[in-house]
Design a protein around this motif. Sequence first.
Motif, PDB file in Angstrom:
ATOM      1  N   UNK A   1      -4.827  45.859  16.478  1.00  0.00           N
ATOM      2  CA  UNK A   1      -4.807  45.220  17.794  1.00  0.00           C
ATOM      3  C   UNK A   1      -5.756  44.029  17.714  1.00  0.00           C
ATOM      4  N   UNK A   2      -5.209  42.870  17.365  1.00  0.00           N
ATOM      5  CA  UNK A   2      -6.020  41.675  17.161  1.00  0.00           C
ATOM      6  C   UNK A   2      -6.366  41.055  18.507  1.00  0.00           C
ATOM      7  N   UNK A   3      -7.667  40.853  18.739  1.00  0.00           N
ATOM      8  CA  UNK A   3      -8.128  40.233  19.977  1.00  0.00           C
ATOM      9  C   UNK A   3      -8.272  38.728  19.835  1.00  0.00           C
ATOM     10  N   UNK A   4      -8.782  38.276  18.672  1.00  0.00           N
ATOM     11  CA  UNK A   4      -9.028  36.844  18.511  1.00  0.00           C
ATOM     12  C   UNK A   4      -9.047  36.479  17.029  1.00  0.00           C
ATOM     13  N   UNK A   5      -8.653  35.244  16.740  1.00  0.00           N
ATOM     14  CA  UNK A   5      -8.757  34.678  15.395  1.00  0.00           C
ATOM     15  C   UNK A   5      -9.408  33.313  15.543  1.00  0.00           C
ATOM     16  N   UNK A   6     -10.565  33.144  14.920  1.00  0.00           N
ATOM     17  CA  UNK A   6     -11.221  31.845  14.926  1.00  0.00           C
ATOM     18  C   UNK A   6     -11.078  31.226  13.543  1.00  0.00           C
ATOM     19  N   UNK A   7     -11.080  29.909  13.507  1.00  0.00           N
ATOM     20  CA  UNK A   7     -10.849  29.196  12.248  1.00  0.00           C
ATOM     21  C   UNK A   7     -11.849  28.068  12.116  1.00  0.00           C
ATOM     22  N   UNK A   8     -12.425  27.956  10.921  1.00  0.00           N
ATOM     23  CA  UNK A   8     -13.288  26.808  10.648  1.00  0.00           C
ATOM     24  C   UNK A   8     -13.055  26.331   9.226  1.00  0.00           C
ATOM     25  N   UNK A   9     -13.099  25.012   9.076  1.00  0.00           N
ATOM     26  CA  UNK A   9     -12.978  24.412   7.750  1.00  0.00           C
ATOM     27  C   UNK A   9     -14.329  24.550   7.059  1.00  0.00           C
ATOM     28  N   UNK A  10     -14.301  25.002   5.802  1.00  0.00           N
ATOM     29  CA  UNK A  10     -15.536  25.186   5.046  1.00  0.00           C
ATOM     30  C   UNK A  10     -15.441  24.389   3.741  1.00  0.00           C
ATOM     31  N   UNK A  11     -16.511  24.392   2.977  1.00  0.00           N
ATOM     32  CA  UNK A  11     -16.506  23.703   1.692  1.00  0.00           C
ATOM     33  C   UNK A  11     -15.438  24.263   0.779  1.00  0.00           C
ATOM     34  N   UNK A  12     -14.858  23.392  -0.029  1.00  0.00           N
ATOM     35  CA  UNK A  12     -13.743  23.792  -0.886  1.00  0.00           C
ATOM     36  C   UNK A  12     -14.161  24.880  -1.869  1.00  0.00           C
ATOM     37  N   UNK A  13     -13.323  25.898  -1.968  1.00  0.00           N
ATOM     38  CA  UNK A  13     -13.508  26.992  -2.914  1.00  0.00           C
ATOM     39  C   UNK A  13     -12.251  27.082  -3.769  1.00  0.00           C
ATOM     40  N   UNK A  14     -12.412  27.536  -5.005  1.00  0.00           N
ATOM     41  CA  UNK A  14     -11.279  27.648  -5.922  1.00  0.00           C
ATOM     42  C   UNK A  14     -10.965  29.118  -6.156  1.00  0.00           C
ATOM     43  N   UNK A  15      -9.692  29.470  -6.007  1.00  0.00           N
ATOM     44  CA  UNK A  15      -9.218  30.842  -6.211  1.00  0.00           C
ATOM     45  C   UNK A  15      -8.013  30.816  -7.135  1.00  0.00           C
ATOM     46  N   UNK A  16      -7.800  31.910  -7.857  1.00  0.00           N
ATOM     47  CA  UNK A  16      -6.633  32.042  -8.718  1.00  0.00           C
ATOM     48  C   UNK A  16      -5.500  32.787  -8.027  1.00  0.00           C
ATOM     49  N   UNK A  17      -5.841  33.652  -7.068  1.00  0.00           N
ATOM     50  CA  UNK A  17      -4.886  34.545  -6.453  1.00  0.00           C
ATOM     51  C   UNK A  17      -5.393  34.869  -5.052  1.00  0.00           C
ATOM     52  N   UNK A  18      -4.679  35.717  -4.341  1.00  0.00           N
ATOM     53  CA  UNK A  18      -5.173  36.228  -3.058  1.00  0.00           C
ATOM     54  C   UNK A  18      -5.538  37.683  -3.268  1.00  0.00           C
ATOM     55  N   UNK A  19      -6.760  38.062  -2.915  1.00  0.00           N
ATOM     56  CA  UNK A  19      -7.213  39.420  -3.189  1.00  0.00           C
ATOM     57  C   UNK A  19      -7.858  40.085  -1.979  1.00  0.00           C
ATOM     58  N   UNK A  20      -7.807  41.401  -2.009  1.00  0.00           N
ATOM     59  CA  UNK A  20      -8.491  42.226  -1.016  1.00  0.00           C
ATOM     60  C   UNK A  20      -9.843  42.603  -1.604  1.00  0.00           C
ATOM     61  N   UNK A  21     -10.889  42.315  -0.856  1.00  0.00           N
ATOM     62  CA  UNK A  21     -12.246  42.646  -1.334  1.00  0.00           C
ATOM     63  C   UNK A  21     -12.822  43.775  -0.524  1.00  0.00           C
TER      64      UNK A  21
END
Length: 89
Positions: free
Chosen positions: A69-89
């Motif tokens: 039950x999602x109440x809110x999603x906030x978004x902010x641009x941050x410094x560039x990060x490099x990823x190889x894949x999408x992962x669950x941490x």
Amino acid sequence: MNTYKLMVTGRVQGVNYRRFVVEMAKALDYVGYVTNLNDGSVEVVINATYEEDLEFFISKLYDGSMFSDVHDVTCEKIGHMIFDDFEKR
């Protein structure tokens, strides 16, 4: 390409929400990660090229998993990060 940090609040832990985010992000070819935070929220960090794609992704975050039950999603641009894949941490 820009990196964004999305903070998702509501009932988003213990309801397969991170798994939902991983599946959706991989289907959209995003790279980054999703993790639970101690305050009960979920943090999503992604690389996105187009604002329109980001808006679509955020709309899907509101849909969530079956028991979330999602109440809110906030978004902010941050410094560039490099990823190889999408992962669950």
